[in-house]
Enzyme design. Structure first.
Site, mmCIF file in Angstrom:
data_model
loop_
_atom_site.group_PDB
_atom_site.id
_atom_site.type_symbol
_atom_site.label_atom_id
_atom_site.label_comp_id
_atom_site.label_asym_id
_atom_site.label_seq_id
_atom_site.Cartn_x
_atom_site.Cartn_y
_atom_site.Cartn_z
ATOM 1 N N PHE A 113 0.845 -1.186 0.000
ATOM 2 C CA PHE A 113 0.000 0.000 0.000
ATOM 3 C C PHE A 113 0.890 1.250 0.000
ATOM 4 C CE2 PHE A 113 -2.842 3.175 1.858
ATOM 5 C CZ PHE A 113 -3.978 2.957 1.099
ATOM 6 N N ASP A 184 1.827 -5.673 7.961
ATOM 7 C CA ASP A 184 0.646 -4.813 7.904
ATOM 8 C C ASP A 184 -0.562 -5.738 7.701
ATOM 9 O OD1 ASP A 184 -1.485 -3.191 7.089
ATOM 10 O OD2 ASP A 184 -0.194 -1.780 6.026
ATOM 11 N N TYR A 209 -11.140 -0.058 10.799
ATOM 12 C CA TYR A 209 -12.355 0.427 10.124
ATOM 13 C C TYR A 209 -12.763 -0.435 8.927
ATOM 14 C CZ TYR A 209 -8.426 2.689 7.774
ATOM 15 O OH TYR A 209 -7.207 2.926 7.166
ATOM 16 N N LYS A 210 -11.942 -1.442 8.589
ATOM 17 C CA LYS A 210 -12.302 -2.307 7.458
ATOM 18 C C LYS A 210 -13.103 -3.497 8.001
ATOM 19 C CE LYS A 210 -8.021 -1.121 4.985
ATOM 20 N NZ LYS A 210 -8.524 -0.238 3.943
ATOM 21 N N ARG A 356 -12.839 -3.990 -7.145
ATOM 22 C CA ARG A 356 -12.594 -4.737 -5.911
ATOM 23 C C ARG A 356 -13.911 -5.008 -5.193
ATOM 24 N NH1 ARG A 356 -8.623 -2.299 -1.316
ATOM 25 N NH2 ARG A 356 -10.313 -0.810 -1.154
HETATM 26 C C1 LIG Z 1 -2.497 -1.938 3.598
HETATM 27 C C2 LIG Z 1 -2.760 -0.568 4.119
HETATM 28 N N1 LIG Z 1 -1.801 0.061 4.819
HETATM 29 C C3 LIG Z 1 -1.984 1.310 5.288
HETATM 30 C C4 LIG Z 1 -3.161 1.993 5.078
HETATM 31 C C5 LIG Z 1 -3.302 3.383 5.598
HETATM 32 O O1 LIG Z 1 -4.156 3.443 6.677
HETATM 33 P P1 LIG Z 1 -4.549 4.806 7.422
HETATM 34 O O2 LIG Z 1 -5.244 5.669 6.422
HETATM 35 O O3 LIG Z 1 -5.475 4.375 8.517
HETATM 36 O O4 LIG Z 1 -3.314 5.431 7.932
HETATM 37 C C6 LIG Z 1 -4.196 1.367 4.374
HETATM 38 C C7 LIG Z 1 -5.468 2.062 4.140
HETATM 39 O O5 LIG Z 1 -6.377 1.583 3.522
HETATM 40 C C8 LIG Z 1 -3.988 0.055 3.877
HETATM 41 O O6 LIG Z 1 -4.925 -0.580 3.161
#
Ligand SMILES: Cc1ncc(COP(=O)(O)O)c(C=O)c1O
Length: 397
Positions: A113, A184, A209-210, A356
């Site tokens: 990400f 992660d 939140y997911k 998705r």
């Molecule tokens: C794999 C991954 N890492 C990091 C993040 C970033 O998260 P945040 O916006 O809560 O900092 C996300 C957000 O969707 C994500 O999917």
């Protein structure tokens, strides 16, 4: 045996909507609305500042961390809540680098990400002194782990394709080379069984939140392996991670174990919503959720592939290799998703060409899968996506 009709009844799901985006934002647990309302009126309203003690707000980050721990194979006292996932990525990485002072490389993959990669870039920029971020293709991660790597930064389930890395194998390889691991779990926690203890993972971070349904902006979590927790320096040394926050010392002394990964004031209202969401998780087991998720994703893939030859599966066909989402590729993916959303099938689009769909057994069943397949087939067959209004990009895709 879990009753998924019961768990489903615990959510507010708008009438007529097929919600396949719980991998981005989980729906509202009905009791979260009540719980937040009472936290506002009874606790904040009447207790005011005494709520930190009387309502136990100060202990919530670790109390809730213990509940999350049960879903990710982490023992009590090893997980704490707070901040956002991006911040927790930074914190875990910085701590891991300090534990390997003679090494300079953070190894990640190009499917990670972007925020994880940006956080790593920011950190190496700040540190200077030859630190660098190395990214390789996801399938090359294992081969790229060697004695120069300080830490691997890997998202277990790829946010675009749903492809899952082998946490145990990569961690073993990293440890054999003397490196540490940061996992992660954004698309793993509540989506697939995770066993941080069994995999011997060093650090893990994730959001709520997911799949965990804490609501937009819900707090992130961080895990530190118990035997590292007393030596890991938190880098983001906030007052609530201090050994004695209310001594108001001039100098920082890290708190005990996972407490040191706290930074500042925790988000009390969001944690109230999260607690209500976790009550639903108490009604089931991760193994049952996973079995059901596989049934649903298999059914969806078979249905879409039979009806829509133009859509190319981007998710591993082998159920054991994917998370709880299914992705398809199409050059007009954005417009197709807008046409689906207009017809009340909610998924999302990830550039450049990914459609998705998330499968969340707590509130999604066969009826939604079949309903979605039917509408996707109609949109594809009739080229219903081919309209200007569906091609205009919104700020959030
Ligand atoms: C794999 C991954 N890492 C990091 C993040 C970033 O998260 P945040 O916006 O809560 O900092 C996300 C957000 O969707 C994500 O999917």
């Amino acid at each position: 045996m879990s009753d998924f009709n019961k768990t489903r009844s615990e959510f507010h799901l708008p009438e007529g909507l097929i919600y396949l985006d719980g991998n981005s934002l989980g729906p509202l647990p009905r009791k979260a609305a009540e719980r937040v309302a009472s936290t506002i009126t009874v606790e904040w309203g009447d207790m005011l500042v005494t709520g930190w003690n009387k309502a136990g707000w100060m202990a919530k980050p670790t109390d809730i961390g213990d509940r999350i721990g049960k879903l990710i194979g982490a023992p009590a006292g090893t997980v704490v809540m707070g901040d956002t996932l991006s911040i927790k990525v930074f914190q875990a990485l910085a701590s891991a680098l300090r534990l390997r002072p003679d090494r300079k490389i953070i190894l990640s993959d190009t499917g990670n990400f972007p925020s994880d990669l940006y956080m790593a870039e920011g950190l190496v920029g700040l540190l200077g002194q030859g630190y660098s971020l190395k990214t390789v293709a996801p399938e090359d991660v294992e081969g790229a782990i060697d004695e120069t790597v300080a830490v691997t930064l890997i998202t277990e389930v790829d946010y675009r394709t749903g492809r899952m890395h082998d946490m145990k194998r990569i961690t073993e390889k990293a440890h054999a080379a003397g490196a540490l691991t940061v996992w992660d779990l954004a698309h793993s926690a509540g989506a697939v069984p995770v066993d941080l203890t069994g995999a011997d993972a060093d650090f893990a971070v994730g959001c709520t939140y997911k799949y965990l349904n804490s609501g937009p902006g819900g707090p992130a979590f961080i895990y530190v392996r118990p035997d590292l927790a007393e030596s890991a320096e938190p880098a983001l040394a906030g007052w609530l991670g201090h050994e004695q926050p209310f001594a108001f010392d001039q100098n920082y002394r890290p708190g005990r174990g996972i407490e040191r990964m706290r930074v500042g004031t925790p988000p009390v209202l969001q944690m109230a919503a999260l607690e209500a969401a976790l009550d639903i998780w108490d009604m089931t087991t991760m193994a049952e959720v996973r079995a059901r998720s596989i049934e649903l994703t298999e059914r969806f893939i078979a249905g879409v592939e039979a009806a829509c030859p133009e859509l190319t599966l981007a998710t591993p066909r082998d159920a054991g290799m994917r998370g709880s989402q299914v992705s398809f590729r199409h050059a007009e993916g954005y417009a197709i998703m807008q046409a689906l959303i207009a017809r009340k099938v909610i998924g999302d689009f990830r550039a450049p060409d990914i459609l998705r769909f998330g499968f969340t057994p707590l509130y999604i069943g066969e009826a939604e899968v079949d309903g979605a397949v039917k509408i996707i087939a109609e949109v594809m067959d009739g080229r219903l996506w081919d309209r200007e209004e569906y091609k205009r990009r919104a700020r959030v895709t």
